[in-house]
Design a protein around this motif. Structure first.
Motif, PDB file in Angstrom:
ATOM      1  N   ALA A 256       0.889  -1.227   0.189  1.00 50.12           N
ATOM      2  CA  ALA A 256       0.036   0.129   0.106  1.00 50.12           C
ATOM      3  C   ALA A 256       0.672   1.162  -0.123  1.00 50.12           C
ATOM      4  O   ALA A 256       0.406   2.086  -0.539  1.00 50.12           O
ATOM      5  N   LEU A 257       2.084   1.078   0.784  1.00 47.55           N
ATOM      6  CA  LEU A 257       2.766   2.395   0.735  1.00 47.55           C
ATOM      7  C   LEU A 257       3.956   2.350  -0.378  1.00 47.55           C
ATOM      8  O   LEU A 257       4.941   3.136  -0.532  1.00 47.55           O
ATOM      9  N   ASP A 258       3.767   1.293  -1.258  1.00 52.00           N
ATOM     10  CA  ASP A 258       4.716   1.184  -2.368  1.00 52.00           C
ATOM     11  C   ASP A 258       6.103   1.134  -2.201  1.00 52.00           C
ATOM     12  O   ASP A 258       7.044   1.784  -2.760  1.00 52.00           O
TER      13      ASP A 258
ATOM     14  N   SER B 287       1.494 -12.360  -4.417  1.00 51.95           N
ATOM     15  CA  SER B 287       1.832 -12.148  -5.561  1.00 51.95           C
ATOM     16  C   SER B 287       2.465 -10.881  -5.777  1.00 51.95           C
ATOM     17  O   SER B 287       2.270 -10.028  -5.028  1.00 51.95           O
ATOM     18  N   HIS B 288       3.599 -10.480  -6.841  1.00 52.64           N
ATOM     19  CA  HIS B 288       3.981  -9.224  -6.922  1.00 52.64           C
ATOM     20  C   HIS B 288       4.656  -9.241  -8.131  1.00 52.64           C
ATOM     21  O   HIS B 288       4.888 -10.400  -8.781  1.00 52.64           O
TER      22      HIS B 288
ATOM     23  N   ALA C 112       6.441 -14.012 -10.834  1.00 55.38           N
ATOM     24  CA  ALA C 112       5.886 -13.815  -9.373  1.00 55.38           C
ATOM     25  C   ALA C 112       4.516 -13.286  -9.314  1.00 55.38           C
ATOM     26  O   ALA C 112       3.905 -12.839  -8.201  1.00 55.38           O
ATOM     27  N   SER C 113       3.968 -12.782 -10.339  1.00 55.10           N
ATOM     28  CA  SER C 113       2.774 -12.209 -10.569  1.00 55.10           C
ATOM     29  C   SER C 113       1.569 -13.319 -10.344  1.00 55.10           C
ATOM     30  O   SER C 113       0.485 -12.968 -10.101  1.00 55.10           O
TER      31      SER C 113
ATOM     32  N   PRO D 172      11.773  -7.187 -10.072  1.00 60.53           N
ATOM     33  CA  PRO D 172      12.531  -6.361  -9.287  1.00 60.53           C
ATOM     34  C   PRO D 172      12.485  -6.577  -7.999  1.00 60.53           C
ATOM     35  O   PRO D 172      11.362  -7.212  -7.429  1.00 60.53           O
ATOM     36  N   PRO D 173      13.128  -5.904  -6.964  1.00 60.19           N
ATOM     37  CA  PRO D 173      13.120  -5.989  -5.455  1.00 60.19           C
ATOM     38  C   PRO D 173      11.709  -5.867  -5.072  1.00 60.19           C
ATOM     39  O   PRO D 173      11.143  -4.743  -5.457  1.00 60.19           O
TER      40      PRO D 173
END
Length: 178
Positions: free
Chosen positions: A52-54, A118-119, A153-154, A175-176
């Protein structure tokens, strides 16, 4: 310190406690307790707060870096959540890179979190010790020492230690995102 960093980032993003709480489906009173160091978030809650805070989760746990390309074993940043059987050690010097590399340790029978995560990006995991059950989307894979898996990872993923001993694995994420 964790709560202070969350509060500073929330204020930097011009977000109220109520707005952040609604975004991550937690209560403003719980977030207030976290920010005042009266409560500690679970790994799942901290992931939601970070998203949420990116920022990556490690953002909240890292001290000022010395910008050296070398990370000594004794100087690794360690992430250990309360009520969790999972420990992460950051192997990359900081989060200002194109990827992050972690060593993780998971107790027998324990899992990576309450729910699949997921990311954006890609992830590669190498099992160093033990046995891993990893779910990527609808597929379940079983890995042992020396086995690796590479995935987008999505796709929602979760892992569990399905062995009798500690599971130790290396994870590279780009990416991280952690």
């Amino acid at each position: 310190m964790l709560g202070e960093k969350i509060r500073r980032k929330r204020i930097e993003k011009n977000m109220s406690l109520k707005e952040l709480a609604e975004k991550i489906e937690l209560t403003a009173s719980f977030l207030s307790q976290v920010e005042r160091e009266l409560a500690e978030p679970s790994i799942t809650s901290l992931r939601k707060i970070a998203e949420a805070l990116d920022v990556p989760i490690f953002y909240f746990l890292l001290d000022d870096e010395d910008h050296s390309p070398v990370v000594r074993k004794s100087q690794r940043k360690v992430l250990r959540f309360p009520q969790s059987h999972l420990t992460y050690e950051l192997l990359s010097p900081d989060l200002n890179r194109q990827m992050e590399v972690l060593i993780a340790r998971l107790d027998p029978g324990a899992s990576s979190g309450d729910e699949a995560s997921s990311h954006p990006g890609e992830e590669c995991i190498l099992v160093l010790e033990g046995k891993m059950e990893i779910k990527v989307g609808e597929e379940t894979y079983y890995l042992e020492e020396g086995d690796s898996i590479y995935y987008f990872a999505s796709i929602p993923h979760s892992l569990r230690n399905c062995g009798d001993g500690q599971l130790v694995f290396l994870s590279a994420i780009t990416p991280p995102q952690f």
